[in-house]
Design a protein around this motif. Structure first.
Motif, PDB file in Angstrom:
ATOM      1  N   GLY A   1       0.893  -1.234   0.013  1.00 46.75           N
ATOM      2  CA  GLY A   1       0.025  -0.023  -0.130  1.00 46.75           C
ATOM      3  C   GLY A   1       0.833   1.238  -0.156  1.00 46.75           C
ATOM      4  N   SER A   2       2.275   1.181  -0.249  1.00 42.27           N
ATOM      5  CA  SER A   2       3.152   2.298  -0.109  1.00 42.27           C
ATOM      6  C   SER A   2       3.226   3.023  -1.103  1.00 42.27           C
ATOM      7  N   GLY A   3       2.467   2.480  -2.597  1.00 46.19           N
ATOM      8  CA  GLY A   3       2.406   2.925  -3.768  1.00 46.19           C
ATOM      9  C   GLY A   3       3.347   2.601  -4.643  1.00 46.19           C
ATOM     10  N   LYS A   4       4.175   1.250  -4.321  1.00 47.06           N
ATOM     11  CA  LYS A   4       5.327   0.744  -5.427  1.00 47.06           C
ATOM     12  C   LYS A   4       4.311   0.542  -6.782  1.00 47.06           C
ATOM     13  N   SER A   5       3.210  -0.192  -6.843  1.00 51.59           N
ATOM     14  CA  SER A   5       2.545  -0.859  -7.969  1.00 51.59           C
ATOM     15  C   SER A   5       2.263   0.689  -8.929  1.00 51.59           C
ATOM     16  N   THR A   6       1.605   1.291  -8.081  1.00 53.83           N
ATOM     17  CA  THR A   6       0.919   2.785  -8.728  1.00 53.83           C
ATOM     18  C   THR A   6       2.338   3.456  -9.301  1.00 53.83           C
ATOM     19  N   PHE A   7       3.244   3.453  -8.806  1.00 52.58           N
ATOM     20  CA  PHE A   7       4.521   4.331  -9.443  1.00 52.58           C
ATOM     21  C   PHE A   7       4.806   3.595 -10.569  1.00 52.58           C
ATOM     22  N   LEU A   8       5.070   2.315 -10.522  1.00 53.86           N
ATOM     23  CA  LEU A   8       5.302   1.491 -11.602  1.00 53.86           C
ATOM     24  C   LEU A   8       4.562   1.784 -12.812  1.00 53.86           C
ATOM     25  N   ARG A   9       3.059   1.577 -12.619  1.00 55.54           N
ATOM     26  CA  ARG A   9       2.266   1.658 -13.510  1.00 55.54           C
ATOM     27  C   ARG A   9       1.957   3.019 -14.163  1.00 55.54           C
ATOM     28  N   CYS A  10       2.428   4.237 -13.382  1.00 56.98           N
ATOM     29  CA  CYS A  10       2.256   5.704 -13.764  1.00 56.98           C
ATOM     30  C   CYS A  10       3.245   5.944 -14.815  1.00 56.98           C
ATOM     31  N   ILE A  11       4.622   5.143 -14.762  1.00 58.10           N
ATOM     32  CA  ILE A  11       5.593   5.393 -15.635  1.00 58.10           C
ATOM     33  C   ILE A  11       5.323   4.850 -16.990  1.00 58.10           C
ATOM     34  N   ASN A  12       4.570   3.761 -17.269  1.00 56.14           N
ATOM     35  CA  ASN A  12       4.161   3.679 -18.445  1.00 56.14           C
ATOM     36  C   ASN A  12       2.503   3.879 -18.835  1.00 56.14           C
ATOM     37  N   GLN A  13       2.240   4.825 -18.112  1.00 52.98           N
ATOM     38  CA  GLN A  13       0.699   5.329 -18.052  1.00 52.98           C
ATOM     39  C   GLN A  13      -0.356   4.065 -18.374  1.00 52.98           C
ATOM     40  N   LEU A  14       0.028   3.173 -17.325  1.00 52.40           N
ATOM     41  CA  LEU A  14      -1.378   2.348 -17.259  1.00 52.40           C
ATOM     42  C   LEU A  14      -2.255   3.132 -16.050  1.00 52.40           C
ATOM     43  N   GLU A  15      -1.693   3.826 -15.640  1.00 52.34           N
ATOM     44  CA  GLU A  15      -2.306   4.911 -14.543  1.00 52.34           C
ATOM     45  C   GLU A  15      -1.919   6.393 -14.978  1.00 52.34           C
ATOM     46  N   ASP A  16      -2.919   7.103 -14.989  1.00 55.47           N
ATOM     47  CA  ASP A  16      -2.445   8.601 -15.346  1.00 55.47           C
ATOM     48  C   ASP A  16      -1.899   9.275 -13.989  1.00 55.47           C
ATOM     49  N   CYS A  17      -0.968  10.332 -13.904  1.00 57.69           N
ATOM     50  CA  CYS A  17      -0.559  10.686 -12.912  1.00 57.69           C
ATOM     51  C   CYS A  17      -0.993  12.191 -12.819  1.00 57.69           C
ATOM     52  N   SER A  18      -1.212  12.900 -11.699  1.00 54.00           N
ATOM     53  CA  SER A  18      -1.868  14.336 -11.687  1.00 54.00           C
ATOM     54  C   SER A  18      -0.564  15.379 -11.775  1.00 54.00           C
ATOM     55  N   GLN A  19       0.505  14.987 -11.558  1.00 51.56           N
ATOM     56  CA  GLN A  19       1.563  15.796 -11.752  1.00 51.56           C
ATOM     57  C   GLN A  19       2.872  15.117 -11.914  1.00 51.56           C
ATOM     58  N   GLY A  20       4.000  15.616 -12.544  1.00 54.34           N
ATOM     59  CA  GLY A  20       5.289  15.069 -12.575  1.00 54.34           C
ATOM     60  C   GLY A  20       5.692  14.743 -14.196  1.00 54.34           C
ATOM     61  N   GLU A  21       6.923  14.635 -14.495  1.00 53.89           N
ATOM     62  CA  GLU A  21       7.346  14.301 -15.802  1.00 53.89           C
ATOM     63  C   GLU A  21       8.179  13.066 -15.841  1.00 53.89           C
ATOM     64  N   ILE A  22       7.995  12.347 -16.901  1.00 56.74           N
ATOM     65  CA  ILE A  22       8.649  11.252 -17.332  1.00 56.74           C
ATOM     66  C   ILE A  22       9.633  11.314 -18.374  1.00 56.74           C
ATOM     67  N   PHE A  23      10.640  10.642 -18.483  1.00 56.55           N
ATOM     68  CA  PHE A  23      11.760  10.783 -19.539  1.00 56.55           C
ATOM     69  C   PHE A  23      11.985   9.421 -19.882  1.00 56.55           C
ATOM     70  N   VAL A  24      11.947   9.094 -21.067  1.00 65.41           N
ATOM     71  CA  VAL A  24      12.570   7.525 -21.470  1.00 65.41           C
ATOM     72  C   VAL A  24      13.464   7.621 -22.353  1.00 65.41           C
ATOM     73  N   ASN A  25      14.805   7.176 -22.076  1.00 64.17           N
ATOM     74  CA  ASN A  25      15.773   7.357 -22.984  1.00 64.17           C
ATOM     75  C   ASN A  25      15.976   9.036 -23.685  1.00 64.17           C
ATOM     76  N   GLY A  26      15.822   9.768 -22.825  1.00 63.86           N
ATOM     77  CA  GLY A  26      15.771  11.224 -22.986  1.00 63.86           C
ATOM     78  C   GLY A  26      14.511  11.669 -23.804  1.00 63.86           C
ATOM     79  N   GLU A  27      13.722  11.111 -23.864  1.00 64.80           N
ATOM     80  CA  GLU A  27      12.178  11.499 -24.634  1.00 64.80           C
ATOM     81  C   GLU A  27      11.550  11.842 -23.289  1.00 64.80           C
ATOM     82  N   HIS A  28      11.054  12.943 -23.675  1.00 62.32           N
ATOM     83  CA  HIS A  28      10.055  13.441 -22.797  1.00 62.32           C
ATOM     84  C   HIS A  28       8.816  13.027 -22.926  1.00 62.32           C
ATOM     85  N   MET A  29       7.814  12.541 -22.057  1.00 58.40           N
ATOM     86  CA  MET A  29       6.546  12.096 -22.401  1.00 58.40           C
ATOM     87  C   MET A  29       5.547  13.278 -22.344  1.00 58.40           C
ATOM     88  N   ASP A  30       4.839  13.465 -23.259  1.00 54.60           N
ATOM     89  CA  ASP A  30       4.103  14.669 -23.381  1.00 54.60           C
ATOM     90  C   ASP A  30       2.796  14.678 -22.789  1.00 54.60           C
TER      91      ASP A  30
END
Ligand SMILES: Nc1ncnc2c1ncn2[C@@H]1O[C@H](COP(=O)(O)OP(=O)(O)O)[C@@H](O)[C@H]1O
Ligand SMILES: [Mg+2]
Lengths: 225, 231, 262
Positions: free
Chosen positions: C47-76
Motif C-alpha cells: 500500500g505504499s504506492g510501489k505498483s502505482t508508481f510503476l504503472r504511472c511510468i508507462n501510463q497504465l495509470e494517469d498521474c496528476s503531476q510529474g514528468e517522465i523521460f524515457v531514453n531522453g524523450e520527454h513524455m508529453d
C-alpha cells in the motif's frame, strides 16, 4: 390509425389470454421441471436416461413443430384411444395445446435449472447439517431448498422471458391471444403494420415489467446476501 | 405410420432441408455482420449511439420472432409507397422478408453474446497489450475480439440452434422449409403424424449435428482454457 | 542518492510524480533516475504506492503531476477531462514499447500460444518479419528455460513458467528499461526461484531494470540501488549494503524488522 383505438379493448383482452397461457404453461413447466430434476437426481440410471431423453426431445425439436404435432397428432391419438374405449371424439382447444406444448418444452429447461441449482449447493453444508443430526427431510427443507430457490432464480427468469415470447406461436393453431387478434384485426382493416406494432409494444411492456420484477427479486435473494 | 409416403416425397424433404439451411445460414451470417459492430460500439458506451443500439437489442430480444416476421411480411406491404418503390422487389418475396426479420433478430442476440464476451476480457490482458504499446484498434483486433470469439463459442452454438428452430416461422409465410414440407405431406394425404414426425426427426438430427460441430470447435478453439494434466 | 556513480546513459527519469485516487494521495512527489545497467529495487510496505508508481511510468495509470523521460524523450502529458493523458497517443505507444512491463499476475494472452504471445509485439508493433520474430522468440525461450514449449497455451503452464514467458514477451520488444511489479508474489514458493534466476541473469548482462519486490535477499544480491517507499514518498534510498546494513530512518528499520532477511 384511429381504427386501432376501436380494437384496443380487444387487444388488451388478447393480452390477458397471452398472460394466462404463459402463467399456466409456467405452472406445468415448474411441475415437470421439479419432477424430472428429482427423477434425474434420485432415479438411478433409468431415471437419468428417461430425463435425458425428455430434455433432448423437448430442446431438440422446434416449438412450432412440437405444437403442430400435439395439435394434429395428439388429438388423433387421444381420439383413437377414446374410440377403442367407446367414447365420443373430443377436440383439443388451441389454449390447451399451447399450455401443454410450452409446459413440455420449458419443463425441460427448468429441469436442468433445478438440477444445476441442487448440485450447486455446497456439499459441505449438507455434511454440516448431517453432523448436527438434522434428518434428511429437514436438510432438504431447511438447507437445500432455500438455497436452490436463490440459485435457480436467474434460470427461472430467463425461462419465463423466453416462454412469454413463445406464446406467440399458439396463434398459428387459432388461439385468440394478442398475436392472433392483431393478425385478424390487421387483415380486416388492411392495416397489419399498426396492429403488429401494437403487439410489439405490448410484448415489450410485458417483458420489461416482468423481467424487471424478477431481476429485482434476483438482486434481493442473490446468493451470499 | 405410412413410411412409403414419407419416402415417396423424400425429395420434398430434401428441398426443405436445403431451404432451412439456406435461411438459417444466411440469417446467421448477416446477423453476425450486424452483431460485430453493434457489440463493439456498445462496449464503448458512446452517448446517443448507445441508446439507439440498446433500443435495437431490446426490441428484437424482447418480442417474438413470429411477430417480427409478420411485421416485415404483412406490415410493410400495407404501405403504398413501399409497394411503389424499388423496395417492393425485395419485400414481395417471403424468403427476403424472413431473411430480414431473422437476421435482425439473431443480430440482436449475437450482439449481446459478443458484448458479454468482449467485456469479459481479463483486464490484465488489456494492460499487457497497452504496456507493449498497442493502439486501441489493434488491441481490439488482435487481443479482444479473438479472445471474445472463443469465449462466446458455447453460447453462440446455442444461438445457432435457436435460429434453426426459429426458422420454422418461415413455413407460416408459405416458405417450403422442413416444416413446410411436413405440413404439405400431412395436408396432401390428410395425415396426422407422418409429415410432422419426419420434420421433428430432421430438426432433431440437425440440432445434434450443430451441437456436435460446436463441441468439436470448442475443443479446438478453447484448448487454451484447459489446464494441462500436469501442473 | 549521492555517491552512486551513474554507470552509463540516462535511460529513465521520473521527476516529482504525484497521483491521487479521489482524496487519497497515493504518490506524493517521487523522483527517480535509472542509468544504463542500473538495477533498482523498490521496496516498501503493502500500500505504499510501489505498483502505482510503476504503472504511472508507462501510463497504465494517469498521474496528476510529474514528468517522465524515457531514453531522453520527454513524455508529453496534457490535461483532458480532468485527467492527465498523453498528448500524442503515438508517442505514448512508442515510449511504452521501450518499457518492458512484467505483471504480478503474468497477464499472458490466453487465446495465444507461447510463441504467439512472444511474436505478437515484434510483428505487430515493430513490424518485424514473422520469421525473424520467431527466431528472436526462440532465443528468448532458450534464455528463460522454456525451449520446446512454443505450442503450449498459458493455461497449460505453471505460474513460474507463465511468468518466465511473460518476461520473454517483454524482452521480445527489446526494451530500454524493464519494469517488474512483484513478479514472484503470485507464485507458489517452490516456483519463485526459477523466475528470480531469470531476472538475475538479466541483471548480470547489464539490463536496466526497476523491480518491485518483497524478496529482500534477492534485492540485496542483485540491485545496484534500493529505494524504500513509504506512503507515497521516497523515505530512503541507497546501495543495498547501506539500506539493509545501516538503515537511517526509523521507518525503514521498522520495515526491515518485519520482513525476514535470509
Ligand atoms: N484503483 C484504485 N483505486 C483506489 N485506490 C487505489 C487503487 N489502486 C491502488 N489504490 C490505493 O493506492 C495505494 C497504493 O497502492 P499500490 O500502489 O498498489 O501499493 P503497493 O504496490 O505498494 O502495495 C493503496 O492505499 C491502495 O489502496
Ligand atoms: Mg503492489
Amino acid at each position: 390509425m384511429d381504427k386501432i383505438v376501436g380494437y384496443l379493448p380487444i387487444l388488451i383482452g388478447g393480452m390477458g389470454v397471452t398472460i394466462a397461457v404463459a402463467i399456466l404453461s409456467m405452472a406445468l413447466a415448474l411441475t415437470l421441471g421439479a419432477g424430472f430434476a428429482t427423477l434425474y437426481l434420485r432415479g438411478g440410471r433409468l431415471g437419468r436416461a428417461v430425463t435425458t431423453s425428455y430434455t433432448t426431445i423437448a430442446r431438440g425439436i422446434p416449438d412450432l413443430v412440437l405444437m403442430l404435432l400435439f395439435f394434429f397428432g395428439g388429438e388423433r391419438a387421444i381420439n383413437s384411444v377414446l374410440a377403442l374405449m367407446g367414447y365420443e371424439r373430443i377436440s383439443l382447444s388451441p389454449f390447451f395445446i399451447g399450455v401443454v406444448t410450452l409446459g413440455f418444452i420449458f419443463g425441460a429447461f427448468l429441469a436442468e435449472t433445478f438440477r444445476g441449482a441442487y448440485l450447486s449447493v455446497p456439499h459441505g453444508q449438507i455434511e454440516a447439517a448431517q453432523a448436527i443430526g438434522l434428518a434428511p427431510r429437514r436438510i432438504l427443507g431447511r438447507i437445500i431448498f432455500p438455497q436452490m430457490l436463490r440459485l435457480a432464480l436467474p434460470g427461472f427468469t430467463n425461462t419465463w422471458l423466453v416462454m412469454l415470447k413463445s406464446t406467440a406461436i399458439i396463434s398459428i393453431v387459432g388461439l385468440q391471444d394478442m398475436v392472433g387478434l392483431a393478425d385478424k384485426a390487421g387483415k380486416a382493416t388492411r392495416e397489419p403494420f399498426v396492429f403488429m406494432l401494437a403487439v410489439i409494444l405490448f410484448f415489450l411492456a410485458l417483458t420489461a415489467v416482468s423481467g424487471n420484477l424478477l431481476h429485482r427479486l434476483e438482486r434481493r435473494y442473490r446468493p451470499g446476501f | 405410420m405410412r413410411f412409403d409416403l414419407i419416402f415417396k416425397h423424400a425429395d420434398m424433404f430434401i428441398d426443405g432441408i436445403v431451404m432451412t439451411l439456406e435461411l438459417t445460414v444466411a440469417s446467421l451470417a448477416i446477423g453476425m455482420l450486424i452483431a460485430m459492430p453493434v457489440a463493439v460500439l456498445r462496449t464503448m458506451r458512446l452517448p446517443y449511439i448507445d441508446a439507439v443500439l440498446r433500443g435495437y437489442v431490446f426490441v428484437f430480444r424482447g418480442t417474438p420472432m413470429l411477430v417480427q416476421t409478420y411485421l416485415v411480411y404483412y406490415g410493410l406491404s400495407q404501405f403504398e409507397f413501399i409497394r411503389d418503390s424499388f423496395l417492393w422487389a425485395v419485400l414481395r418475396s417471403p424468403f427476403n422478408c424472413a431473411l430480414i426479420a431473422f437476421s435482425l433478430n439473431t443480430g440482436a442476440y449475437t450482439a449481446e453474446i459478443l458484448r458479454g464476451a468482449i467485456e469479459a476480457t481479463p483486464k490484465g490482458e488489456i494492460e499487457a497489450a497497452q504496456a507493449i504499446g498497442m493502439s486501441p484498434l489493434r488491441m481490439l483486433r488482435r487481443i479482444v475480439i479473438p479472445g471474445a470469439f472463443r469465449r462466446a463459442l458455447p453460447q453462440y452454438g446455442n444461438e445457432v440452434i435457436l435460429m434453426l428452430h426459429g426458422s420454422t416461422v418461415a413455413s407460416i409465410i408459405t416458405i417450403q422449409d422442413i416444416l413446410g414440407a411436413g405440413r404439405t405431406l400431412n395436408g396432401k394425404y390428410y395425415l396426422a403424424y407422418e409429415g410432422l414426425v419426419t420434420a421433428a426427426v430432421l430438426y432433431l438430427a440437425l440440432t445434434f449435428l450443430i451441437a456436435g460441430a460446436f463441441g468439436i470447435a470448442a475443443r479446438h478453439l478453447q484448448a487454451h482454457l484447459r489446464p494441462a494434466s500436469t501442473r | 542518492m549521492q555517491g552512486l556513480e551513474p554507470s552509463g546513459a540516462l535511460r529513465l527519469a521520473v521527476r516529482d510524480l504525484h497521483k491521487s485516487y479521489g482524496a487519497l494521495e497515493v504518490l506524493r512527489g517521487i523522483s527517480l533516475e535509472a542509468h544504463q545497467g542500473d538495477v533498482i529495487a523498490l521496496i516498501g510496505a503493502s500500500g505504499s504506492g510501489k505498483s502505482t508508481f510503476l504503472r504511472c511510468i508507462n501510463q497504465l495509470e494517469d498521474c496528476s503531476q510529474g514528468e517522465i523521460f524515457v531514453n531522453g524523450e520527454h513524455m508529453d502529458l496534457v490535461h483532458r477531462k480532468g485527467r492527465r493523458v498523453a498528448r500524442d497517443p503515438r508517442q505514448l505507444r512508442r515510449i511504452r514499447s521501450k518499457l518492458g512491463f512484467v505483471f504480478q499476475s503474468f497477464n499472458l494472452w490466453s487465446h495465444m500460444t507461447v510463441l504467439e504471445n512472444l511474436i505478437e509485439g515484434p510483428t505487430q508493433i515493430h513490424g518485424m518479419h514473422r520469421d525473424e520474430a520467431v527466431t528472436l522468440a526462440q532465443s528468448l525461450l532458450e534464455r528463460v528455460g522454456m525451449k520446446g514449449r512454443e505450442g503450449a497455451y498459458p493455461a497449460q503452464l505453471s505460474g513460474g513458467q507463465q511468468q518466465r514467458i511473460a518476461i520473454a514477451r517483454a524482452l521480445a520488444m527489446q526494451p530500454e528499461v524493464m519494469l517488474f511489479d512483484e513478479p514472484t508474489s503470485a507464485l507458489d514458493p517452490e516456483l519463485v526461484a526459477e523466475v528470480l534466476a531469470v531476472i538475475r541473469d538479466l541483471a548480470t548482462e547489464g539490463r536496466t531494470m526497476l523491480l518491485v519486490t518483497h524478496e529482500m535477499a534477492f534485492a540485496r544480491d542483485v540491485a545496484s540501488k534500493v529505494v524504500f517507499l513509504h506512503k507515497g514518498l521516497v523515505e530512503e534510498s541507497g546501495p543495498p549494503a547501506e539500506i539493509f546494513g545501516a538503515p537511517k530512518s526509523e521507518r525503514l528499520t521498522q520495515f526491515l524488522k518485519h520482513v525476514r532477511l535470509n
